[in-house]
Scaffold this motif. Structure first.
Motif, PDB file in Angstrom:
ATOM      1  N   GLU A  52      -1.639  -5.930  -6.094  1.00 31.95           N
ATOM      2  CA  GLU A  52      -1.594  -5.158  -4.839  1.00 31.95           C
ATOM      3  C   GLU A  52      -2.769  -5.546  -3.958  1.00 31.95           C
ATOM      4  O   GLU A  52      -3.863  -5.808  -4.439  1.00 31.95           O
ATOM      5  N   TYR A  69      -3.492 -10.817  14.406  1.00 31.55           N
ATOM      6  CA  TYR A  69      -4.483 -10.316  15.363  1.00 31.55           C
ATOM      7  C   TYR A  69      -5.903 -10.200  14.803  1.00 31.55           C
ATOM      8  O   TYR A  69      -6.892 -10.448  15.498  1.00 31.55           O
ATOM      9  N   PRO A  98       0.812  -1.225   0.000  1.00 30.90           N
ATOM     10  CA  PRO A  98       0.000   0.000   0.000  1.00 30.90           C
ATOM     11  C   PRO A  98       0.842   1.270   0.000  1.00 30.90           C
ATOM     12  O   PRO A  98       1.975   1.266   0.501  1.00 30.90           O
ATOM     13  N   LEU A  99       0.286   2.329  -0.538  1.00 28.13           N
ATOM     14  CA  LEU A  99       0.947   3.641  -0.501  1.00 28.13           C
ATOM     15  C   LEU A  99       0.012   4.634   0.161  1.00 28.13           C
ATOM     16  O   LEU A  99      -1.190   4.651  -0.116  1.00 28.13           O
ATOM     17  N   THR A 100       0.558   5.453   1.029  1.00 28.13           N
ATOM     18  CA  THR A 100      -0.254   6.427   1.761  1.00 28.13           C
ATOM     19  C   THR A 100      -0.633   7.598   0.862  1.00 28.13           C
ATOM     20  O   THR A 100       0.205   8.096   0.115  1.00 28.13           O
ATOM     21  N   THR A 101      -1.895   8.014   0.947  1.00 31.95           N
ATOM     22  CA  THR A 101      -2.315   9.240   0.258  1.00 31.95           C
ATOM     23  C   THR A 101      -2.831  10.219   1.296  1.00 31.95           C
ATOM     24  O   THR A 101      -3.949  10.061   1.776  1.00 31.95           O
ATOM     25  N   GLY A 147      -5.060  -0.503   2.702  1.00 32.12           N
ATOM     26  CA  GLY A 147      -4.134   0.620   2.664  1.00 32.12           C
ATOM     27  C   GLY A 147      -2.968   0.404   3.616  1.00 32.12           C
ATOM     28  O   GLY A 147      -2.709  -0.725   4.062  1.00 32.12           O
ATOM     29  N   SER A 148      -2.306   1.505   3.947  1.00 27.95           N
ATOM     30  CA  SER A 148      -1.029   1.404   4.665  1.00 27.95           C
ATOM     31  C   SER A 148      -1.194   1.363   6.191  1.00 27.95           C
ATOM     32  O   SER A 148      -0.192   1.329   6.909  1.00 27.95           O
ATOM     33  N   ALA A 149      -2.420   1.365   6.676  1.00 29.81           N
ATOM     34  CA  ALA A 149      -2.733   1.269   8.121  1.00 29.81           C
ATOM     35  C   ALA A 149      -1.614   1.848   8.991  1.00 29.81           C
ATOM     36  O   ALA A 149      -0.997   1.119   9.774  1.00 29.81           O
ATOM     37  N   ASN A 204      -1.829  -8.583   8.997  1.00 26.05           N
ATOM     38  CA  ASN A 204      -1.936  -9.841   8.263  1.00 26.05           C
ATOM     39  C   ASN A 204      -1.312  -9.705   6.857  1.00 26.05           C
ATOM     40  O   ASN A 204      -1.755  -8.863   6.072  1.00 26.05           O
ATOM     41  N   ASN A 213      -1.276   5.716  -6.016  1.00 28.08           N
ATOM     42  CA  ASN A 213      -1.883   4.511  -6.584  1.00 28.08           C
ATOM     43  C   ASN A 213      -2.612   4.837  -7.872  1.00 28.08           C
ATOM     44  O   ASN A 213      -2.469   4.151  -8.882  1.00 28.08           O
TER      45      ASN A 213
HETATM   46  P1  NAD Z   1      -6.271   0.870   5.682  1.00 29.03           P
HETATM   47  O1  NAD Z   1      -6.675  -0.267   4.809  1.00 29.03           O
HETATM   48  O2  NAD Z   1      -4.854   1.253   5.664  1.00 29.03           O
HETATM   49  O3  NAD Z   1      -6.624   0.509   7.206  1.00 29.03           O
HETATM   50  C1  NAD Z   1      -7.919   0.432   7.744  1.00 29.03           C
HETATM   51  C2  NAD Z   1      -7.959  -0.630   8.843  1.00 29.03           C
HETATM   52  O4  NAD Z   1      -7.992  -1.912   8.227  1.00 29.03           O
HETATM   53  C3  NAD Z   1      -6.716  -0.655   9.721  1.00 29.03           C
HETATM   54  O5  NAD Z   1      -6.797   0.207  10.809  1.00 29.03           O
HETATM   55  C4  NAD Z   1      -6.724  -2.101  10.178  1.00 29.03           C
HETATM   56  O6  NAD Z   1      -7.631  -2.260  11.231  1.00 29.03           O
HETATM   57  C5  NAD Z   1      -7.270  -2.836   8.975  1.00 29.03           C
HETATM   58  N1  NAD Z   1      -6.192  -3.393   8.123  1.00 29.03           N
HETATM   59  C6  NAD Z   1      -5.622  -2.853   7.022  1.00 29.03           C
HETATM   60  N2  NAD Z   1      -4.684  -3.671   6.526  1.00 29.03           N
HETATM   61  C7  NAD Z   1      -4.670  -4.759   7.322  1.00 29.03           C
HETATM   62  C8  NAD Z   1      -3.904  -5.956   7.316  1.00 29.03           C
HETATM   63  N3  NAD Z   1      -2.972  -6.219   6.393  1.00 29.03           N
HETATM   64  N4  NAD Z   1      -4.136  -6.850   8.307  1.00 29.03           N
HETATM   65  C9  NAD Z   1      -5.054  -6.628   9.243  1.00 29.03           C
HETATM   66  N5  NAD Z   1      -5.816  -5.528   9.290  1.00 29.03           N
HETATM   67  C10 NAD Z   1      -5.622  -4.591   8.338  1.00 29.03           C
HETATM   68  O7  NAD Z   1      -7.224   2.102   5.315  1.00 29.03           O
HETATM   69  P2  NAD Z   1      -7.113   3.649   5.706  1.00 29.03           P
HETATM   70  O8  NAD Z   1      -6.762   3.780   7.145  1.00 29.03           O
HETATM   71  O9  NAD Z   1      -8.375   4.241   5.193  1.00 29.03           O
HETATM   72  O10 NAD Z   1      -5.937   4.218   4.810  1.00 29.03           O
HETATM   73  C11 NAD Z   1      -4.619   4.427   5.263  1.00 29.03           C
HETATM   74  C12 NAD Z   1      -3.785   4.957   4.090  1.00 29.03           C
HETATM   75  O11 NAD Z   1      -3.699   3.969   3.052  1.00 29.03           O
HETATM   76  C13 NAD Z   1      -4.385   6.206   3.417  1.00 29.03           C
HETATM   77  O12 NAD Z   1      -3.339   7.083   3.114  1.00 29.03           O
HETATM   78  C14 NAD Z   1      -5.009   5.665   2.145  1.00 29.03           C
HETATM   79  O13 NAD Z   1      -5.048   6.644   1.132  1.00 29.03           O
HETATM   80  C15 NAD Z   1      -4.057   4.549   1.807  1.00 29.03           C
HETATM   81  N6  NAD Z   1      -4.642   3.509   0.943  1.00 29.03           N
HETATM   82  C16 NAD Z   1      -3.821   2.980   0.012  1.00 29.03           C
HETATM   83  C17 NAD Z   1      -4.288   1.948  -0.801  1.00 29.03           C
HETATM   84  C18 NAD Z   1      -3.361   1.370  -1.829  1.00 29.03           C
HETATM   85  O14 NAD Z   1      -2.157   1.559  -1.718  1.00 29.03           O
HETATM   86  N7  NAD Z   1      -3.852   0.697  -2.841  1.00 29.03           N
HETATM   87  C19 NAD Z   1      -5.581   1.452  -0.633  1.00 29.03           C
HETATM   88  C20 NAD Z   1      -6.387   2.005   0.364  1.00 29.03           C
HETATM   89  C21 NAD Z   1      -5.901   3.039   1.159  1.00 29.03           C
END
Ligand code: NAD
Length: 420
Positions: free
Chosen positions: A336, A391, A100-103, A340-342, A352, A113
């Protein structure tokens, strides 16, 4: 090709393509972008599982690290988020995998992305949603979920054609729409933001073709459903439906039939070997994926519907920790995970890696490595059934034991070795 910061592996062969067909060696060089936030956890974890699956099936992957987001800023300088050479390397090697990449939300920072997908013309975002035994799900019968979503990736409201309230541009657009086009009572007075939603015949047809071709290749995928909001947005979403049906009727002969013919000529009973194209309104579809899950196989959608509906599908089979994806263009694939980048879990060895591992499965299958793909799926499933999980799954099952990202990946590698 030589690069500034990308190290090309000493050994390995490039994946090439001729007439739209990939030519995949047994020792491919594959670019890998770990990504931001938890990308530093799931990237290396997925990499070792994928290497193990390749090795167990008689191949060797030569990974080539590429950079974007934070890793790019560290190497190339503070304002470089997406180095040209990252795009070039992915373009040149045809297949790649990314975390994932942060936006950051707000002005001045385009989604990396979206930029990658648009620059490489990766027009189809594909997300297979299937149930792995043992994964906790909110559904009574989660095993009924076996759909693949095809989301158009380059247009719709994601095209980025929009203007901020209060700018000179937005007032020009308002004036044009009101005075030239006659919508004089439509936009409320006062500050307004305006966006444009392009849906083209070209963009729609190439996406729908991908979805139909995929369904024709698969033994267990008979229905391709065009998901749209054409009852309200007639000339964009409605056009998506009409052009989608046009592809089905004009380009596939007897191999593909549409739902109306099915009822008119066959009393609703599809011939065993034909693909049937039907359509559903997007809001209804959000209900149908829950209430009639087993009636849908492949969904083809404009960008925004695809974003919402693929996430809703993912929730039924265990959520973001599990849900894989990939972007496809002409003889190219960038896999991908959906998540996202959580950032709050970054570097904690907690999240995970299954979603990124299973994204690698899509990539391998696209490369013709079905045996390695199947092995990856079975190994992840066996590991989840063992109860030693990350977790997100552990907290939802009884008697599970929590392990970190890295240990989970190591144990999936052991499962691969057992199953191979
Ligand atoms: P996110 O998917 O990063 O996280 C949301 C929640 O989902 C987390 O708090 C966690 O509880 C859970 N989660 C995410 N990945 C997990 C994993 N591998 N295992 C277990 N639980 C997981 O979504 P967000 O917080 O809305 O976005 C964070 C950043 O990521 C933002 O900057 C967003 O723009 C970016 N983003 C990137 C992509 C991509 O690279 N394709 C996709 C979505 C969001």
């Amino acid at each position: 090709m030589s690069y500034e910061h990308i190290e090309v592996p000493d050994d390995g062969t490039k994946v090439s393509a001729e007439d739209g067909e990939l030519d995949v060696p047994d020792d491919p060089i594959i670019p890998i972008l770990y990504g931001d936030g938890t990308g530093v956890d799931v990237g290396p974890a997925a990499q070792k599982v994928l290497s193990a699956a390749a090795e167990a099936t008689g191949r060797e992957v030569h990974w080539m690290r590429v950079y974007a987001g934070e890793s790019a800023r560290e190497k190339y300088g503070e304002d470089v988020n997406l180095p040209d050479e990252t795009v070039d390397a992915i373009r040149e090697h045809r297949v790649a995998i990314k975390g994932p990449l942060t936006t950051p939300v707000g002005a001045g920072f385009r989604s990396l992305n979206v930029a990658l997908r648009q620059t490489l013309d990766l027009y189809a975002n594909v997300r297979p949603t299937y149930y792995l035994d043992g994964v906790p799900s909110p559904m009574a019968n989660p095993e009924e979920m076996d759909m693949v979503t095809f989301r158009e990736n380059t247009e719709d409201v994601y095209a980025g054609i929009e203007w901020e309230a209060g700018t000179e541009e937005v007032e020009q657009v308002r004036e044009f729409v009101e005075e030239e086009l006659g919508f004089d009572e439509t936009i409320h007075d006062g500050p307004v933001g305006i966006g444009v939603k392009p849906i083209s015949e070209f963009g729609t047809k190439r996406l729908v073709r991908e979805a139909i071709d995929y369904a024709l290749e698969q033994e267990n995928k008979q229905f391709v459903t065009l998901v749209h909001k054409g009852n309200i947005m007639k000339f964009t979403e409605g056009a998506f439906r009409d052009w989608g049906y046009e592809v089905a009727r004009e380009e596939y002969g007897d191999e593909v039939i549409t739902e109306d013919t099915l009822w008119e000529e066959r009393d609703g009973e599809p011939p065993a070997d034909a693909v049937v194209v039907n359509d559903r309104i997007a809001d209804n579809m959000l209900q149908q994926i829950q209430t009639r899950t087993d009636q849908y196989d492949v969904l083809a959608m404009p960008n925004l519907n695809g974003d919402y509906i693929s996430d809703a599908c993912g929730a039924q089979i265990g959520g973001l920790g599990i849900a894989p994806g990939a972007n496809f263009g002409e003889a190219r694939c960038l896999a991908e995970p959906v998540h996202g980048s959580a950032p709050k879990y970054a570097g904690e060895d907690k999240v995970n890696p299954s979603a990124m591992i299973l994204s690698g499965r899509i990539l391998f299958e696209y490369m013709g490595w079905e045996d390695a793909g199947q092995l990856i799926r079975d190994a992840v499933e066996a590991q989840i059934q063992s109860g030693r999980v990350t977790y997100d799954i552990e907290r939802q099952i009884e008697g599970g034991e929590r392990v970190g990202t890295d240990a989970f990946a190591d144990e999936v590698v052991e499962q691969i070795e057992k199953l191979a």
